[in-house]
Motif scaffolding. Sequence first.
Motif, short mmCIF file in Angstrom:
data_model
loop_
_atom_site.label_atom_id
_atom_site.label_comp_id
_atom_site.label_asym_id
_atom_site.label_seq_id
_atom_site.Cartn_x
_atom_site.Cartn_y
_atom_site.Cartn_z
N SER A 104 0.74 -1.74 0.14
CA SER A 104 -0.03 0.11 -0.06
C SER A 104 1.26 0.91 -0.28
N ARG A 105 1.98 1.14 0.10
CA ARG A 105 3.03 2.37 0.72
C ARG A 105 3.34 3.05 -1.14
N SER A 106 3.60 4.53 -1.23
CA SER A 106 3.95 4.50 -2.60
C SER A 106 5.85 4.48 -2.45
N TRP A 107 6.07 3.98 -1.63
CA TRP A 107 8.03 3.96 -1.47
C TRP A 107 8.30 2.35 -0.76
N ASN A 108 9.09 1.60 -1.12
CA ASN A 108 10.29 0.74 -0.67
C ASN A 108 10.54 1.06 0.47
N PHE A 109 10.81 0.59 2.05
CA PHE A 109 12.12 0.95 2.49
C PHE A 109 13.61 0.70 2.70
N PHE A 110 13.54 -0.90 1.78
CA PHE A 110 14.57 -0.64 1.71
C PHE A 110 15.61 -0.73 0.87
N ASN A 111 14.83 0.28 0.15
CA ASN A 111 15.53 1.41 -0.96
C ASN A 111 15.98 2.13 -0.53
N TRP A 112 15.54 3.41 0.24
CA TRP A 112 15.66 4.11 0.49
C TRP A 112 16.75 4.03 2.58
N TYR A 113 16.34 2.97 2.44
CA TYR A 113 17.73 2.48 3.43
C TYR A 113 18.93 2.63 2.87
N TYR A 114 19.10 1.61 1.71
CA TYR A 114 19.87 1.93 0.59
C TYR A 114 20.54 2.98 0.22
N PHE A 115 19.81 3.97 0.10
CA PHE A 115 19.91 5.77 -1.33
C PHE A 115 20.78 6.21 0.08
N CYS A 116 20.66 6.03 1.27
CA CYS A 116 21.31 6.57 2.72
C CYS A 116 22.64 6.20 2.94
N MET A 117 22.63 4.80 2.82
CA MET A 117 24.03 4.22 2.72
C MET A 117 25.64 4.41 1.48
N GLY A 118 24.32 5.01 0.88
CA GLY A 118 24.97 4.82 -0.65
C GLY A 118 25.15 6.83 -0.68
N VAL A 119 24.56 7.57 -0.31
CA VAL A 119 24.64 9.03 0.70
C VAL A 119 26.38 9.28 1.08
N ALA A 120 26.79 7.81 2.12
CA ALA A 120 27.08 7.74 3.32
C ALA A 120 28.57 7.14 2.59
N SER A 121 28.33 6.61 1.81
CA SER A 121 29.59 6.38 1.39
C SER A 121 30.38 6.83 0.15
N PHE A 122 29.66 7.44 -0.65
CA PHE A 122 29.67 8.94 -1.82
C PHE A 122 30.86 9.75 -0.59
N LEU A 123 30.64 10.00 0.21
CA LEU A 123 30.71 10.68 1.14
C LEU A 123 32.70 10.58 1.20
N ALA A 124 32.60 9.38 1.82
CA ALA A 124 33.61 8.88 2.76
C ALA A 124 34.71 8.93 1.42
N LEU A 125 34.06 8.01 -0.43
CA LEU A 125 35.34 7.57 -0.83
C LEU A 125 35.76 9.12 -1.75
N THR A 126 35.23 10.32 -1.56
CA THR A 126 35.10 11.78 -1.36
C THR A 126 36.11 12.46 -0.69
N VAL A 127 36.03 12.41 0.07
CA VAL A 127 36.27 13.60 1.39
C VAL A 127 37.25 13.20 1.90
N VAL A 128 36.82 11.82 2.50
CA VAL A 128 38.39 10.81 2.83
C VAL A 128 39.31 10.43 2.26
N VAL A 129 39.14 9.43 1.63
CA VAL A 129 40.21 9.03 0.62
C VAL A 129 40.97 10.61 -0.14
N TYR A 130 40.17 10.88 -0.47
CA TYR A 130 41.07 12.32 -0.55
C TYR A 130 42.45 12.48 0.24
N ILE A 131 41.64 13.37 1.73
CA ILE A 131 41.93 12.90 3.06
C ILE A 131 43.27 12.34 3.69
#
Length: 606
Positions: free
Chosen positions: A181-208
Amino acid sequence: MEKLDKFQKMGNHENGDNQEEGRKRKLGGVRTMPFILANEMCDRFAGAGFHANMITYLTQILNLPLVKASNTITTFGGTSNFTPLLGAFIADSFAGRFLTIIVGSIIYIMGMATLTVSAVLPQLRPPPCPAQVDCKEASGQQLWILYISLLLMSLGAGGLRPCVVMFAADQFEMSKSKVESRSWNFFNWYYFCMGVASFLALTVVVYIQDNISWGWGLGIPTIAMAFSVVAFILGSSLYRKIKPAGSPFVRLTQVIVAAVRKRKEIAPDNPNALYENRDLDAGISTTGRLLYSNQFKWFDRAAVVSESDTKVPNQPNLWRLATVQRVEELKSIIRMMPVWSAYILLVAAHSHQVSFTIQQARTMNRRLSPSFQIPPASMSIFSSLTFLIGIPLYEHLFVPFSRKFTKNPVGITYLQRMGIGFGINIFATAASALVEIRRKQAALDNNLLDKPAAIIPISVFWLLPQYCLHGLAEIFYAVGHTEFLYDQSPESMRSTASALNWLGIGFGNYFSTLLVALVHKYSGPSANWLPDRNLNRGRLENYYWLVTGIQVVNSIYYVLCAWFYKYKPIEEITDHIKRTDEQDLESDNGRKAIPNVDKEVELARN
């Protein structure tokens, strides 16, 4: 008057139940997500920041040979993916997910802090070797500090990985009817948030790490992880905390032992004659009861009631008599195993993304301007970007489009979703082989085959297709696999099911370690496919073709498993039926008959 008093008592009892249900409904929900996702995003940020560039730390700072460094990473990855089984046991048995997450986070921070200190103090690492020729490897003492820190992080991960995603899902109603009945999938958006965190790590942390210092590059994720624990604890009063229902491993063992003891018993033709006890199973079937399935019928013997079992009907010996619910729990786990096992080789094929592919990128032209070049490990951002862009497109374009053909409210099933991911991953590995052929040809054309530290005049963006394909595959197989484990596992074993996901990743890493070691050993000393120092003289493309072939066979195996898979039968029970069952059980506790509440039961057969 007596009837009136009785009616009033019943009304008061029902009002008390309603108030209790109201209090439960106030807990959980979307408002808990900032606290839970802050913890998980910081964990993912820290994990990605540590591990994405670990091959560089081991080969460039600790001066380990490539194969030894690669095997260290995959062995550590495998170990950290086995410990979730221990964490799941603790969470499901007695501690609960909330406490397990906190303890796991603290242990994880201890490991991160140890590795950070070793990166800061010069005496804990060997002398620098920028030319990568005749380098002095890290001493035994220096390696022991590395291994202790990795072990602590593995133990901490054991408490985090099986619990966080399931704890987050616990905050929502996850029944089949509610999900559809939902218009969104919890697991999709959970993984989306994890992807944002990984993206920040791969850009900021790896550069440092590559351009400033490893002390800051490892220290920042450690600080972020500490903040994540604080954020998680702050939301404690808002969480819906499901009580542990006892060890699932003990219950599964009891069913097996009972079936063995009654191996000579003949199971009845009518499954309604098998033993059921709702009061006994109340703690492990709060959202729905597993129905009898006509598979693995040998285990039905565990639920056959013998004369000795009827002596104390309300207190059965669970090592001799199991309920249908418990037998079906075991059947559900057995039923999931073939699909789960196909995930192992998929992980093994993906593992080279954090080892050999980074070493390829290191030899290629990574400059975007005269003053800036992309760190090799940051190339993984293109997998993350593909994933981040793909998740919303999947939710808002792919699902409505596929729904027109499948008539499925969620577009495609998670088994179909995983199958698409398997197919895409084959093309990703094949692309890796083709790019390596092109890279080595450029090295040959410029007489750089014997100069492992030289930059070959070929753009690093040749690696872009394989990174994007891996990110696209992850949208399908990673999210689909988590959905499959959550939905098809018994509700009292959700942490254990999440541990199975990480266990599959662990087996995949170990398989990758074994495959790399065998290829390195038997591909010959003169033209070794995976040389220790000079990748230009290797035959890495042959290794990629080998992995591609393994993936093709594995995909065929998966399709067969998915084709013959039978979804678990379950009945989802409304709140009204829970109250009805409680009243029925007061007068009919321990009987085999099931209360007749079919009109209020929603059959959630997948």
